[in-house]
Write an enzyme that holds these catalytic residues in place. Structure first.
Site, PDB file in Angstrom:
ATOM      1  N   ASP A 234       0.824  -1.213   0.000  1.00 58.60           N
ATOM      2  CA  ASP A 234       0.000   0.000   0.000  1.00 58.60           C
ATOM      3  C   ASP A 234       0.860   1.266   0.000  1.00 58.60           C
ATOM      4  O   ASP A 234       2.029   1.253   0.392  1.00 58.60           O
ATOM      5  CB  ASP A 234      -0.914   0.010   1.234  1.00 58.60           C
ATOM      6  CG  ASP A 234      -0.125  -0.135   2.514  1.00 58.60           C
ATOM      7  OD1 ASP A 234       0.833  -0.940   2.544  1.00 58.60           O
ATOM      8  OD2 ASP A 234      -0.446   0.559   3.496  1.00 58.60           O
ATOM      9  N   GLU A 235       0.254   2.332  -0.475  1.00 55.97           N
ATOM     10  CA  GLU A 235       0.764   3.685  -0.292  1.00 55.97           C
ATOM     11  C   GLU A 235       2.209   3.893  -0.745  1.00 55.97           C
ATOM     12  O   GLU A 235       3.018   4.490  -0.037  1.00 55.97           O
ATOM     13  CB  GLU A 235       0.621   4.110   1.190  1.00 55.97           C
ATOM     14  CG  GLU A 235      -0.835   4.103   1.641  1.00 55.97           C
ATOM     15  CD  GLU A 235      -1.004   4.594   3.071  1.00 55.97           C
ATOM     16  OE1 GLU A 235      -1.966   5.328   3.329  1.00 55.97           O
ATOM     17  OE2 GLU A 235      -0.173   4.224   3.940  1.00 55.97           O
ATOM     18  N   VAL A 236       2.553   3.400  -1.923  1.00 54.39           N
ATOM     19  CA  VAL A 236       3.855   3.714  -2.505  1.00 54.39           C
ATOM     20  C   VAL A 236       3.676   5.032  -3.273  1.00 54.39           C
ATOM     21  O   VAL A 236       2.884   5.094  -4.206  1.00 54.39           O
ATOM     22  CB  VAL A 236       4.304   2.602  -3.473  1.00 54.39           C
ATOM     23  CG1 VAL A 236       5.662   2.935  -4.077  1.00 54.39           C
ATOM     24  CG2 VAL A 236       4.336   1.264  -2.749  1.00 54.39           C
TER      25      VAL A 236
END
Lengths: 658, 658
Positions: free
Chosen positions: A297-299
């Site tokens: 997640d959330e790269v």
């Protein structure tokens, strides 16, 4: 007490309950026998069951194996799987009569669940402790009912994990999702890459022996353990010991703050895959479960954007943005995970046409990505709506269904691919002191959503049973109430906490990401203020709001009106006792205005009741003044909401229309 | 809180305290370094210390080894003994300044103790959590400061033992006396003689792995573990599996009742000694401590008297009674114990001229046998006066000194032989539910007696510090308060326990052996009544008695008089709330009259105050009526004393003399 509860009053509500006649009395001659193909999990569960039943009743109940005349017979039709599987049949039938009890299940998992149901049914009745006669036929709605515990942002000792596994067992959760690495910490011992824990953990990590112990503890309770190692983002802590994994040169420090950070693995280098392959191999050997969570997640792509070599790589491979690059990474990662015998699970960002169908997608963003996953024949888990760290009331989580919204319109075979969901306890604002209070009892509402039938949704019933569940969890050793009391004592500096409790009882912490956005927090901040201490949901305020609503609907009993007045008077008078105490403690000084305001809130409520009781309207000026004050008092102070204010506002508003 | 405590306010009181200036603030930059020859016990203790300090303050305190700029430096001059010995120097010097802290000790044990002192000193002050600047030079008065836990009459799970070891560490106790066998149970796994646990334990025993775990846990905390296997009496449970050991033919059953029973080993047969030798050998290998307790108490000689072969043996050996035979047994036993490398300890019945001086005598009968032992150059331990199961108030144990009475007149070198003492928790009327409440906080009064100087005996100070100690023990996980609350909830059937708590708060269980003598109890009896739930000592009643005494001595402040009236009114009005609840629960029905009487007790107290406040005498008839009622109310009901009654009686009596 006194009145025996019926089977509908436990949590989660069983699939089918047929009431019987009479009751099964629990006394010193209570004896269990185990037949059929039950395994060691059942014999361990019987030990625990007897200890708990003895603890709940005060009746000595030795575990007399091979004793004659058992009155509670347990049977398993099979010994269950070596590694607990998603496909195992968790159903059970529990028959309770005045003559004895029988618990029958196709698999040890059903027996484990049935024993939990029995324990919750025990009450003190006219003939002593007993369970009401009935037959329960029960099975879960979803096969994956998880709780995520983030141990990266704040480390949680093994004792915390174990007592929460006890709570999970009681609520029939069957997956512990163990979030073991993130920017703020790498929490597991790696023998292959020891600098991970040596440099990435501040000395706070689980040894492999401890991990095996937790896994065994969970298995004994019918709970699978799915580890999560979040890659390629959320991985700063890896880079402290191994900066060569990152997409920008080091050195790196453990991230102290909260949020989404730039560091990400360099997914264009073969050496990164070599490292991950060896690491996953080591962890795949340690965690027996078939599923392996890689985060994903959330790269944000910033480090990739700023690295010319990575940009070249992307260009060479025709990748238009960092999402394409992450998809490339996930594909290679999935091959490795699969090679090590595991099925890859990831957050919904990993969804990409290039990934094989066998992956499982966990959605933190909503049912939409689950529907998308199911349509492409992948399986999915819902966590959106189940974030316990956001401090929402239980009713809000209770209303979220994995098969509602976008997933409601799926075809039946697609719906089968929605495996269930997971409540999530992210750990920015929790420590070992208050994590139980942030998980319990609200997680029980999620447990019921995932176990019970879809049409089980009476909110009043849920709250009534949540209260019983909370008391039951106290007996299991959960600390949601015990530590709450200790933390109040710590703030107060003594055990004389009555006035502080009265105030704390009407407060709730601010919601969602308010603290992250407005406060100055990191993992060195002490979490010892009142906002860290009060329960996420105020039962007293909820009950008071109910009283006010009934009063305004003219359906109150005289006792209920009296109760409202007693409460309001108590709040009005509380600051008188509390104010001197607040002056003494630096940690309590910030709540001086909240305590003072409570006096006015209480007095205003009483005044409004006086107007309303006498059928008269209040003077407009008075009403406007009070509303101006209440609008102000409704705003958070010291990151706390006074949850009485909205109800008092309703009373004041009503003085214009009577 | 707010005001920093001084060093004199911890428990046990240190030998010497020099106050300093300012305070040592505990914040996120708190860092420990360990130097000198400290061993693994100190590094484990530092881990625990940081966890507890973090828990107490809410401040994150990672254990950063080798970090720069420590502000708390620990030093040991030596690594201590492989097996913790009586002769080890337990002293320490703790220097606390505003710039930093130092803890220096000749032995790791001193560092362990000093860390406990530090933890108790932490309070919330104007600059946050801190310890006041001071220098403490501390050492124990006696080298043997024990707590006996009887796990035979009611089995106590490992978790119970461990949390009580945590409490012991906090109070600087250094010996766990583990009473492992008695008529009612054999509680340890023997590989050599497995029928001991298989037939003698109802399945409730410690495996050897668990025993090793408890010993290690204790060693980490500076606590020796001395096992007791009570022979030749108190041994019915041995005979269930091995009837050939007994002096009368079997078969035997586990004894269920309480008291002194006839079965005793046949101490005339060589096979008995062969058995005991092998058994002691096995246990001597399991328990590293140098001392080994063989019990030896309360042999009534009846089985010996009725066995003609034993009578013949006695005649042949010129023994005049069973005491001589027991002395013969003890002598052979002592040789075996000694051969296995241990020093024999036994209850005072074992004192006999034939036994070598090296034995240690533990007196449950008084200082007299200790004086006798010391004069014959044996060493002694006092337990008479320290029986926690008798439900006496802390002050009573606090007043008992190992060097008072018969031992006070011993010569200095004889006094050296009084090693200390042990608080005893016999388990006829305790379970895992309420054992903590029977041990804590009262055991802390014994701990102080055994650690602090002989002239530390201010009772008011002791009670003030006992209250703080009780709150501190809550943080360590002791359940004396938490389980008390749960047991009240169990009685009530819900968490709404306020009125029940008000009643319970003025009650105490009957004292001494009242329950054994008058009740019908055995180890199958449920211990879930109010008598099993109330604290052994009522703090509220004690405080109220103090208020009454000051009032009658005309030294009350107006606030104190007001406080008395508030309390009395609360008691007068309590039954109104409680009576409906009591009717609902079978377990609470027995307290209906006590609750009803409390109304009268409260009203009578208020009426007496009215008379006294107005300087007038009360009518003689009123006084007589009230005294007749109070004399009745003073007697136990449902095995409970209403501890308010004596004070109200004083008030009523005073209405004749004003």
């Amino acid at each position: 007490m006194g009145v025996l509860l019926r089977g509908q009053e436990i949590m989660p509500i069983p699939a089918v309950t047929h009431p019987g006649t009479g009751q099964f009395v629990v006394n010193a001659s209570f004896k269990i026998s185990v037949t059929g193909k039950c395994d060691f999990r059942v014999s361990h569960a019987v030990d625990r069951f007897l200890q708990r039943l003895s603890r709940r009743t005060g009746i000595p109940l030795p575990n007399l194996q091979n004793d004659s005349a058992p009155n509670f017979v347990l049977t398993c039709d099979s010994g269950g799987e070596e590694i607990q599987g998603l496909e195992e049949d968790e159903s059970y039938v529990l028959q309770l009569t005045s003559a004895g009890a029988r618990l029958q299940a196709p698999d040890p998992l059903g027996v484990l669940h049935g024993l939990q149901t029995f324990l919750q049914l025990v009450v003190q009745g006219p003939n002593g402790f007993a369970v009401p006669a009935m037959t329960i036929k029960d099975h879960p709605r979803f096969p994956w009912r998880g709780l995520l515990i983030d141990t990266a942002r704040h480390f949680m000792p093994v004792a915390v994990m174990k007592r929460n596994l006890d709570g999970m067992e009681a609520l029939k959760f069957n997956v512990l999702h163990w979030h073991l690495s993130d920017d703020q910490g790498f929490r597991i011992e790696s023998n292959r890459f020891p600098k991970l824990q040596q440099f990435g953990s501040d000395g706070m990590y689980y040894t492999q022996a401890e991990v095996r112990d937790v896994i065994q503890y969970a298995r004994d309770r019918g709970i699978r353990v799915v580890p999560e190692f979040d890659v390629p983002g959320h991985s700063t802590s890896w880079f402290v010991g191994y900066p060569e994994l990152a997409s920008a040169p080091g050195p790196y420090q453990i991230e102290r703050g909260w949020g989404v950070f730039d560091p990400a693995m360099d997914v264009t280098k073969d050496s990164t895959y070599k490292f991950l392959n060896d690491f996953i191999g080591e962890m795949a050997g340690l965690f027996p479960d078939r599923y392996f969570h890689i985060g994903g997640d959330e790269v944000n792509g910033k480090q990739w954007k700023n690295n010319p070599q990575i940009q070249d790589f992307m260009q060479q491979h025709g990748m238009k943005d960092h999402r394409d690059l992450q998809a490339y990474f996930n594909k290679r990662l999935q091959e490795m995970v699969s090679k090590h015998g595991k099925i890859m699970v990831g957050w919904d960002e990993i969804l990409h046409p290039d990934l094989p169908q066998e992956i499982v997608v966990q959605s933190w963003r909503g049912q939409k990505s689950l529907a998308e996953a199911a349509r492409r024949s992948s399986r999915g888990l819902l966590s959106s709506g189940y974030y316990l760290d956001l401090m929402f009331p239980a009713v809000r989580h209770y209303g979220v269904d994995p098969l509602s919204g976008s997933t409601a319109s799926l075809a039946p075979e697609e719906k089968q691919r929605i495996l269930g969901g997971e409540a999530c306890m992210w750990a920015e604002f929790v420590t070992a002191n208050n994590i139980d209070d942030r998980i319990w009892p609200r997680a029980a509402a999620v447990a019921e959503r995932l176990w019970s039938a879809q049409d089980v949704k009476d909110v009043d019933s849920m709250y009534a049973r949540l209260q019983k569940t909370s008391e039951y969890l106290d007996w299991l050793g959960l600390k949601h109430n015990a530590n709450h009391r200790l933390m109040l004592q710590r703030l107060r500096g003594s055990s004389d906490i009555q006035a502080l409790e009265t105030l704390a009882g009407v407060l709730e912490p601010v919601k969602e990401y308010f603290r992250e956005k407005t406060g100055n927090y990191d993992n060195t901040t002490a979490l010892n203020r009142l906002v860290d201490t009060v329960h996420p949901e105020s039962d007293i305020a909820r009950q008071f709001r109910g009283l006010v609503d009934r009063y305004l609907a003219r359906s109150s009993t005289p006792e209920e009106v009296q109760q409202m007045r007693i409460r309001l008077a108590q709040w009005r008078d509380n600051d008188q006792k509390l104010a001197p105490v607040l002056q003494e403690s630096p940690l309590l000084k910030e709540i001086v205005p909240i305590s003072r305001d409570l006096t006015t809130v209480g007095a205003t409520g009483l005044q409004a009741l006086d107007y309303l009781d006498h059928g008269g309207r209040a003077p407009t000026k008075w009403r406007h003044q009070q509303l101006a004050f209440l609008n102000d008092a409704e705003k958070p102070q010291a990151e706390l909401f006074d949850m009485i204010v909205p109800a008092v506002k309703k009373l004041v508003q009503a003085t214009s229309s009577q």
